[in-house]
Write a protein that holds these residues in place. Sequence first.
Motif, PDB file in Angstrom:
ATOM      1  N   GLU A  58     -11.371   4.465  -0.061  1.00 29.14           N
ATOM      2  CA  GLU A  58     -11.243   5.751   0.631  1.00 29.14           C
ATOM      3  C   GLU A  58     -12.450   6.655   0.396  1.00 29.14           C
ATOM      4  O   GLU A  58     -12.437   7.510  -0.503  1.00 29.14           O
ATOM      5  CB  GLU A  58      -9.945   6.453   0.194  1.00 29.14           C
ATOM      6  N   PHE A  77      -2.622   0.038  -0.346  1.00 25.35           N
ATOM      7  CA  PHE A  77      -2.537   1.474  -0.083  1.00 25.35           C
ATOM      8  C   PHE A  77      -3.255   1.877   1.199  1.00 25.35           C
ATOM      9  O   PHE A  77      -3.425   3.073   1.474  1.00 25.35           O
ATOM     10  CB  PHE A  77      -3.062   2.253  -1.286  1.00 25.35           C
ATOM     11  N   GLY A  78      -3.694   0.863   1.979  1.00 24.84           N
ATOM     12  CA  GLY A  78      -4.100   1.137   3.343  1.00 24.84           C
ATOM     13  C   GLY A  78      -5.560   1.409   3.590  1.00 24.84           C
ATOM     14  O   GLY A  78      -5.928   1.818   4.693  1.00 24.84           O
ATOM     15  N   HIS A  79      -6.427   1.183   2.595  1.00 26.30           N
ATOM     16  CA  HIS A  79      -7.852   1.408   2.788  1.00 26.30           C
ATOM     17  C   HIS A  79      -8.629   0.158   2.395  1.00 26.30           C
ATOM     18  O   HIS A  79      -8.263  -0.546   1.454  1.00 26.30           O
ATOM     19  CB  HIS A  79      -8.335   2.584   1.935  1.00 26.30           C
ATOM     20  N   ASP A  80      -9.715  -0.088   3.119  1.00 25.96           N
ATOM     21  CA  ASP A  80     -10.618  -1.158   2.706  1.00 25.96           C
ATOM     22  C   ASP A  80     -11.238  -0.800   1.360  1.00 25.96           C
ATOM     23  O   ASP A  80     -11.525   0.368   1.079  1.00 25.96           O
ATOM     24  CB  ASP A  80     -11.740  -1.337   3.735  1.00 25.96           C
ATOM     25  N   GLU A  98       6.919  -0.551  -1.653  1.00 26.02           N
ATOM     26  CA  GLU A  98       7.255   0.647  -0.888  1.00 26.02           C
ATOM     27  C   GLU A  98       7.667   1.782  -1.815  1.00 26.02           C
ATOM     28  O   GLU A  98       7.278   2.943  -1.615  1.00 26.02           O
ATOM     29  CB  GLU A  98       8.352   0.351   0.138  1.00 26.02           C
ATOM     30  N   ARG A 102       4.507   3.085  -3.491  1.00 21.71           N
ATOM     31  CA  ARG A 102       3.723   3.944  -2.592  1.00 21.71           C
ATOM     32  C   ARG A 102       4.359   5.324  -2.452  1.00 21.71           C
ATOM     33  O   ARG A 102       3.662   6.342  -2.408  1.00 21.71           O
ATOM     34  CB  ARG A 102       3.571   3.281  -1.226  1.00 21.71           C
ATOM     35  N   ARG A 144      -5.439  -3.003  -2.129  1.00 21.86           N
ATOM     36  CA  ARG A 144      -5.502  -2.972  -0.667  1.00 21.86           C
ATOM     37  C   ARG A 144      -4.185  -2.520  -0.049  1.00 21.86           C
ATOM     38  O   ARG A 144      -4.158  -2.076   1.113  1.00 21.86           O
ATOM     39  CB  ARG A 144      -5.873  -4.354  -0.130  1.00 21.86           C
TER      40      ARG A 144
END
Length: 331
Positions: free
Chosen positions: A325, A78-81, A42, A45, A76
């Motif tokens: 992204e 960081f929230g994107h495939d 966290e 990020r 992964r």
Amino acid sequence: MTSVTTGALSTAGEQGRDSSGGELPLMLTPTEPGTDWRSCIEDIRQLVDRHLYRVGGLLLRDFDFSGEEDFEAFARAFGHDLLSYDYASTPRTRLSKGVYTSTEYPAHQVIPLHNEQSYTLQWPMKIWFHSIRVAESGGETPIADSREVYRRLDAGLRTRFADRGLMYVRNYGNGLDLPWQQAFNTEERSAVERFCRANQIVFEWKPDGELRTRQRCQAVAAHPVTREPVWFNQAHLFHLSNLAPQVRETLVSVVGEAEVPRNVYYGDGAPIEETALDEIRGVFDGCQVVFPWRVGDVMMLDNMLVAHGRSTYRGERKVIVAMAEPCPQPE
């Protein structure tokens, strides 16, 4: 070098030789070496959100990364495939879904600074590199701020390239470059044709069964978040003048210029002046930042804001890569 400590993390600009990038890359280290990255993801990020668009790249050092699976999980996070390496221009090996080896060119070959897949209309916005094995010497991944490259180029050259755009021409296979099956990750001509139509790529099947493509692309782009102009193309890499003179002369004499594996022109098909390409290479050289890899390092770049390359090296080297992204498409 200044540093700021936030919770369990510390940030500092990494100063390398040939450095002209200020804080690039911003180095992020745990206050206790060997910290598992998951325990402070966290905080990581938050620092990425705070600094990535400003600096363009962060280098994570002294965290506990335990191989390819760990690296994939981090990217992964960081929230994107993760993206597949489609419409490839260089040889790589897929290690897992979304993780690849870095370009598998011979150790004596320099890979010029470039933004990943900027020879297309659909590129990744984020790219990660993970150093697993450090070469005996060399093998760095030089980086350069694409905004600074744009600023340093002659204004007339920038305008000419921006107005005219670029046309990339590729001839696949025949033992000279990637076969189309590898470049498009398919054995089916129909799949290649669908991909080309969807991505505004003009394609031509030649009598010997090989493929030629042409695609008109940008030379300059605006970052979708910061709105800053960036130099964003691979003209200096794709152009014939990137080859050693003797190699270039031999290649053209054997197959003819129209059949060389890759070349690039202005968007209207006119040849690009080699003096312009030499200027572009000189500006990249002046902007590059070079730092030595350490085992376990992870570098995260905004692919539009920062270009990357590879130095020559001796000994074994292993750097793996992930991308994510897709760039936003214009409305």
